[in-house]
Design an enzyme around this catalytic site. Sequence first.
Site, PDB file in Angstrom:
ATOM      1  N   HIS A 198      -1.509  -6.617   4.984  1.00 17.95           N
ATOM      2  CA  HIS A 198      -0.976  -7.729   5.809  1.00 17.95           C
ATOM      3  C   HIS A 198      -0.966  -7.374   7.294  1.00 17.95           C
ATOM      4  O   HIS A 198      -0.617  -8.212   8.130  1.00 17.95           O
ATOM      5  CB  HIS A 198       0.451  -8.047   5.358  1.00 17.95           C
ATOM      6  N   ASP A 199      -1.361  -6.133   7.633  1.00 22.55           N
ATOM      7  CA  ASP A 199      -1.411  -5.691   9.039  1.00 22.55           C
ATOM      8  C   ASP A 199      -2.832  -5.513   9.557  1.00 22.55           C
ATOM      9  O   ASP A 199      -3.027  -5.215  10.735  1.00 22.55           O
ATOM     10  CB  ASP A 199      -0.712  -4.326   9.188  1.00 22.55           C
ATOM     11  N   ASP A 218       8.918  -3.718  -1.415  1.00 21.71           N
ATOM     12  CA  ASP A 218       8.734  -3.148  -0.081  1.00 21.71           C
ATOM     13  C   ASP A 218      10.102  -2.656   0.391  1.00 21.71           C
ATOM     14  O   ASP A 218      11.056  -3.420   0.411  1.00 21.71           O
ATOM     15  CB  ASP A 218       8.189  -4.214   0.871  1.00 21.71           C
ATOM     16  N   GLU A 262       4.193   4.425   3.754  1.00 22.06           N
ATOM     17  CA  GLU A 262       3.308   4.032   4.856  1.00 22.06           C
ATOM     18  C   GLU A 262       3.570   5.001   6.008  1.00 22.06           C
ATOM     19  O   GLU A 262       4.709   5.132   6.450  1.00 22.06           O
ATOM     20  CB  GLU A 262       3.568   2.596   5.316  1.00 22.06           C
ATOM     21  N   ASP A 311       8.047   1.288   4.121  1.00 23.64           N
ATOM     22  CA  ASP A 311       7.589   0.905   5.445  1.00 23.64           C
ATOM     23  C   ASP A 311       7.837   2.018   6.460  1.00 23.64           C
ATOM     24  O   ASP A 311       8.934   2.583   6.512  1.00 23.64           O
ATOM     25  CB  ASP A 311       8.352  -0.357   5.859  1.00 23.64           C
TER      26      ASP A 311
HETATM   27  O1  TEU Z   1       3.667  -1.476   9.885  1.00 19.99           O
HETATM   28  C1  TEU Z   1       3.720  -0.343  10.679  1.00 19.99           C
HETATM   29  C2  TEU Z   1       2.516  -0.227  11.470  1.00 19.99           C
HETATM   30  O2  TEU Z   1       1.952   0.778  11.558  1.00 19.99           O
HETATM   31  C3  TEU Z   1       1.980  -1.450  12.012  1.00 19.99           C
HETATM   32  O3  TEU Z   1       2.889  -2.052  12.783  1.00 19.99           O
HETATM   33  C4  TEU Z   1       0.815  -1.162  12.829  1.00 19.99           C
HETATM   34  O4  TEU Z   1       1.132  -0.391  13.884  1.00 19.99           O
HETATM   35  C5  TEU Z   1       0.247  -2.364  13.327  1.00 19.99           C
HETATM   36  O5  TEU Z   1       0.411  -3.415  12.526  1.00 19.99           O
HETATM   37  C6  TEU Z   1      -1.185  -2.124  13.450  1.00 19.99           C
HETATM   38  O6  TEU Z   1      -1.567  -3.044  14.270  1.00 19.99           O
HETATM   39  C7  TEU Z   1       4.803  -1.723   9.095  1.00 19.99           C
HETATM   40  C8  TEU Z   1       4.596  -3.054   8.392  1.00 19.99           C
HETATM   41  O7  TEU Z   1       3.488  -2.948   7.557  1.00 19.99           O
HETATM   42  C9  TEU Z   1       4.409  -4.094   9.471  1.00 19.99           C
HETATM   43  O8  TEU Z   1       4.086  -5.350   8.918  1.00 19.99           O
HETATM   44  C10 TEU Z   1       5.688  -4.195  10.268  1.00 19.99           C
HETATM   45  O9  TEU Z   1       5.477  -5.047  11.343  1.00 19.99           O
HETATM   46  C11 TEU Z   1       6.099  -2.823  10.794  1.00 19.99           C
HETATM   47  O10 TEU Z   1       5.982  -1.779   9.856  1.00 19.99           O
HETATM   48  C12 TEU Z   1       7.562  -2.847  11.162  1.00 19.99           C
HETATM   49  O11 TEU Z   1       8.325  -3.021  10.007  1.00 19.99           O
END
Ligand code: TEU
Length: 561
Positions: free
Chosen positions: A337-338, A98, A265, A206
């Site tokens: 994970h989100d 990542d 992403e 990310d």
């Molecule tokens: O996620 C970006 C992102 O789009 C998410 O924060 C999203 O907006 C949210 O989770 C949806 O509810 C990336 C990573 O995957 C996330 O885990 C991090 O928190 C974020 O970036 C910041 O690094």
Amino acid sequence: MAEPWWKTAVVYQIYPRSFADSDGDGIGDLPGVLSRLEHLSELGVDVIWLSPVYPSPWDDGGYDIRDYQDIDPIFGTLDDFDRLLAEVHRRGMKLIMDLVVNHTSDEHRWFAASRSAREDAKRDWYWWRPPRAGMAAGAPGAEPTNWQSFFSGPAWHLDEATGEYYLHLFSRRQPDLNWENPEVRQAVYATMRWWLDRGVDGYRMDVINMISKDPALPDGRALPGAPIAQGAEHFIGGPRLHEYLQEMHREVFAPYGERLLTVGEMPGVTVEEAQLFTDPRRGELDMVFQFEHVGLDQGASKWDLRPLDLRELKASLSRWQAGLADVGWNSLYWDNHDQPRVVSRFGDDTAYRVPSAKTLGTVLHLHHGTPYVYQGEEIGMTNSPFASIGEFRDIESVNHYAAAVAAGADPDDVLAALRAKGRDNARTPMQWDASPHAGFTTGTPWLPVNPNFVEVNAAAARADPDSVFHHYRRLIELRHTEPAVAYGSFTMLLPDDDRVYAFTRSYLGVELLVLANLSGVPAAVDLPGWDRAELVLGTHGTGGTGTLRPWESRILRRGAP
Ligand code: TEU
């Protein structure tokens, strides 16, 4: 020219803190991942995506990195990492890391230097600005722009010592790097080469479409009456993004040739933009993560819950299928994970947990693009029954709860939204077996294990040939053995049906029909010409068309008519 290897690959995402704990501290680690590789080999996946394992104060689930070239001691050592990588490669799999370079942790030495003094050589490595003209530092609204952090509150934080604000699109402890500064870019590229030279096979990047901001830092369009605005129009898909990605490709990826996989992403990315980012002739990325399909069950925000309209999902995914059919490439995911667990979100995690988990897998894996499986999805893990706000750990949820309740929302309503959409649902420990703490740890898990682990666990699933696990194993095998799955043209059928998801894939005289009932009631399907087709994979062992049972899916194959 041979097609890139990743067009027939399936990626498995590991969230290390919640995968497998080897030393009883209640937190997953790298030796734990090593001890569970057989599960992935049996599943048949080709690539492991490792969510961050770098030193981190863990303000945002590891996406706040203090040091890019080391392993956080809670996860192990660089030797542990090398041992894991060697075994992954010995098993014929690849591993991607990542890359979190839109921002660092506020404990990173770059930021420590940058905040130390206005004159510091690294001051311009981040976005520092004085208070809004005519306003005193710290006064409400004195932030340089009206942008909002993704984790609630202003996206600027005042550094009392130097009297200036720094930008953080995510938490206050995740200051954004200033990619306008070529020193920043070269420092990032150096860390990327460091891991690639160590044998890593690529990167998941990310929020990579946020690294280019409009240097004028204009205010965002605020919604009527709202003092604050997301401001995304000024930092998503910014003016120099393609330039940076092409530079990165030239200076980092190109020298390593075809070995790598790169996926960006990109919240808010459109089909048209994705065509540019993933067109191999442009030398940027192999694929992107888009968010349209995971934003269809919400209103103004992710917390504003709305039931999914299947027709909208079909319309969105078929637009992405069509848009990247001839140029670029799709990534395919329900879970990560989100996101909350798909079987609880778009399936039925009570009476039909197993068939709905299988059928959601069938629909996703038979689309054109590279599928991603998130840990636990392959055994049908569900959202977890969080009892109170106290049980949530994720900064996005905790901050949202505080802000919403402070703004007068009913705490029970906010809690209900967190239970449905909170990221902690994806982060409960992996359920390996029915032993205490689901075999995840011999200690006390950092986040409670979902109480349904006695029924829902990998050991039970692997022992049951009719389980979600073996269904996913067969889907992955099909992508490796049936070229139409990887390369076939996509045609959506029955777009107006609000219960059945049906489409075909055609390739060199072979045609596949995918039929999926995404509802809890029987659904009739009348598609002539498939009655003598071969049933390749079905949840209920029934071939042909006709009536689909609740959450039933079938993959049929015939020679193209
Ligand atoms: O996620 C970006 C992102 O789009 C998410 O924060 C999203 O907006 C949210 O989770 C949806 O509810 C990336 C990573 O995957 C996330 O885990 C991090 O928190 C974020 O970036 C910041 O690094």
